[in-house]
Design an enzyme around this catalytic site. Structure first.
Site, PDB file in Angstrom:
ATOM      1  NE  ARG A 123      -0.215  10.025   1.251  1.00 41.99           N
ATOM      2  CZ  ARG A 123      -0.223   9.060   2.178  1.00 41.99           C
ATOM      3  NH1 ARG A 123       0.820   8.270   2.310  1.00 41.99           N
ATOM      4  NH2 ARG A 123      -1.252   8.926   2.983  1.00 41.99           N
ATOM      5  NE  ARG A 156      -4.518   7.793   1.810  1.00 41.87           N
ATOM      6  CZ  ARG A 156      -3.746   6.995   2.552  1.00 41.87           C
ATOM      7  NH1 ARG A 156      -2.725   6.370   2.024  1.00 41.87           N
ATOM      8  NH2 ARG A 156      -4.003   6.839   3.833  1.00 41.87           N
ATOM      9  NE  ARG A 167      -4.398   9.302   8.021  1.00 43.03           N
ATOM     10  CZ  ARG A 167      -3.681   9.425   6.902  1.00 43.03           C
ATOM     11  NH1 ARG A 167      -3.744  10.525   6.177  1.00 43.03           N
ATOM     12  NH2 ARG A 167      -2.904   8.456   6.527  1.00 43.03           N
TER      13      ARG A 167
HETATM   14  P1  AMP Z   1      -2.896   3.721   5.981  1.00 46.93           P
HETATM   15  O1  AMP Z   1      -2.929   3.626   4.507  1.00 46.93           O
HETATM   16  O2  AMP Z   1      -2.083   2.622   6.634  1.00 46.93           O
HETATM   17  O3  AMP Z   1      -2.510   5.095   6.476  1.00 46.93           O
HETATM   18  O4  AMP Z   1      -4.393   3.467   6.480  1.00 46.93           O
HETATM   19  C1  AMP Z   1      -5.442   4.319   6.099  1.00 46.93           C
HETATM   20  C2  AMP Z   1      -6.609   4.165   7.055  1.00 46.93           C
HETATM   21  O5  AMP Z   1      -7.061   2.805   7.025  1.00 46.93           O
HETATM   22  C3  AMP Z   1      -6.298   4.440   8.519  1.00 46.93           C
HETATM   23  O6  AMP Z   1      -6.363   5.821   8.825  1.00 46.93           O
HETATM   24  C4  AMP Z   1      -7.414   3.650   9.193  1.00 46.93           C
HETATM   25  O7  AMP Z   1      -8.662   4.316   9.099  1.00 46.93           O
HETATM   26  C5  AMP Z   1      -7.515   2.410   8.319  1.00 46.93           C
HETATM   27  N1  AMP Z   1      -6.592   1.343   8.803  1.00 46.93           N
HETATM   28  C6  AMP Z   1      -5.532   0.801   8.146  1.00 46.93           C
HETATM   29  N2  AMP Z   1      -4.937  -0.130   8.889  1.00 46.93           N
HETATM   30  C7  AMP Z   1      -5.616  -0.187  10.057  1.00 46.93           C
HETATM   31  C8  AMP Z   1      -5.476  -0.933  11.264  1.00 46.93           C
HETATM   32  N3  AMP Z   1      -4.487  -1.818  11.415  1.00 46.93           N
HETATM   33  N4  AMP Z   1      -6.372  -0.712  12.255  1.00 46.93           N
HETATM   34  C9  AMP Z   1      -7.386   0.162  12.110  1.00 46.93           C
HETATM   35  N5  AMP Z   1      -7.565   0.916  11.035  1.00 46.93           N
HETATM   36  C10 AMP Z   1      -6.694   0.752   9.997  1.00 46.93           C
END
Ligand code: AMP
Length: 210
Positions: A123, A156, A167
């Site tokens: 990505r 990213r 993750r």
């Molecule tokens: P995402 O873009 O949704 O994959 O989020 C990227 C990163 O943001 C995640 O790996 C977490 O570190 C943080 N993050 C996003 N949403 C949450 C959430 N609801 N709770 C905790 N961490 C979050």
């Protein structure tokens, strides 16, 4: 309609959220995007969140719950919303319940871990507008340059293979229990992620009609 999109990182929640957003005319709310914006703007919140995010860990519940509370109080959420990436833990789901938010449906996008590895490691995202590409499946016309705005496309930090593994582990340990949580409420619908985005979208929209 108040919706939640559940699924592993890279399952395609963001893409599906965009489609539902324009089909149902309700905003898509991504806590990940809100946090990345905070990092870009160099805010105290962003600085705190960055350490967790770069390591593939979850940002503490208290922080994300406050972010979401504030976002949901905005005018554009009054007729419904799609949550992409929230809740990610049982305490976050409980916080939504405590806020009195009634969820109509939870769509669980299922994609195998090996596929996620492939998708996330290839990505690339635009630094400026956030548009998403994939080196093999959806390359930009000119490598490294965004088709939409001409910005620079980058990997990213949390899409590096070791961080993806972390993750996925975090997803299985902390987020997957939410499937049970919402299954018990009768709100969960499962959608198997397909090779073609359009096929997944068709299944998602059908699941929302049911
Ligand atoms: P995402 O873009 O949704 O994959 O989020 C990227 C990163 O943001 C995640 O790996 C977490 O570190 C943080 N993050 C996003 N949403 C949450 C959430 N609801 N709770 C905790 N961490 C979050």
């Amino acid at each position: 309609m108040n919706l939640i999109l559940l699924g592993a990182p890279g399952a395609g929640k963001g893409t599906q959220a965009e489609v539902i957003c324009s089909t149902l005319n309700i905003p898509a709310i991504s806590t990940g995007n809100i946090l990345r914006e905070a990092i870009k703007n160099g805010t105290a919140l962003g600085m705190e969140a960055k350490t967790y995010m770069d390591g593939g860990k979850l940002v503490p519940d208290e922080i994300v719950i406050n972010i979401l509370k504030e976002r949901l109080s905005a005018d554009d959420c009054q007729n419904g919303f799609i949550l992409d990436g929230f809740p990610r833990t049982v305490p976050q789901a409980e916080a939504l319940d405590k806020m009195g938010v009634v969820i109509d449906k939870v769509v669980d996008l299922e994609v195998a871990d090996e596929k996620i590895m492939q998708r996330l490691s290839g990505r690339r995202v635009c630094e400026s507008c956030g548009a998403s590409y994939h080196l093999d499946y959806k390359p930009s016309k000119v490598e490294g340059v965004c088709d939409k705005c001409g910005g620079k496309t980058v990997q990213r930090k949390d899409d590096h293979p070791d961080t993806i593994k972390e993750r996925l582990q975090v997803y299985h340990d902390q987020t997957e229990p939410l499937k049970d949580y919402y299954h018990r409420t009768g709100k969960l619908v499962v959608v198997e992620g397909q090779e073609e985005v359009a096929d997944t979208t068709a299944l998602t929209l059908k699941a929302l009609e049911a």
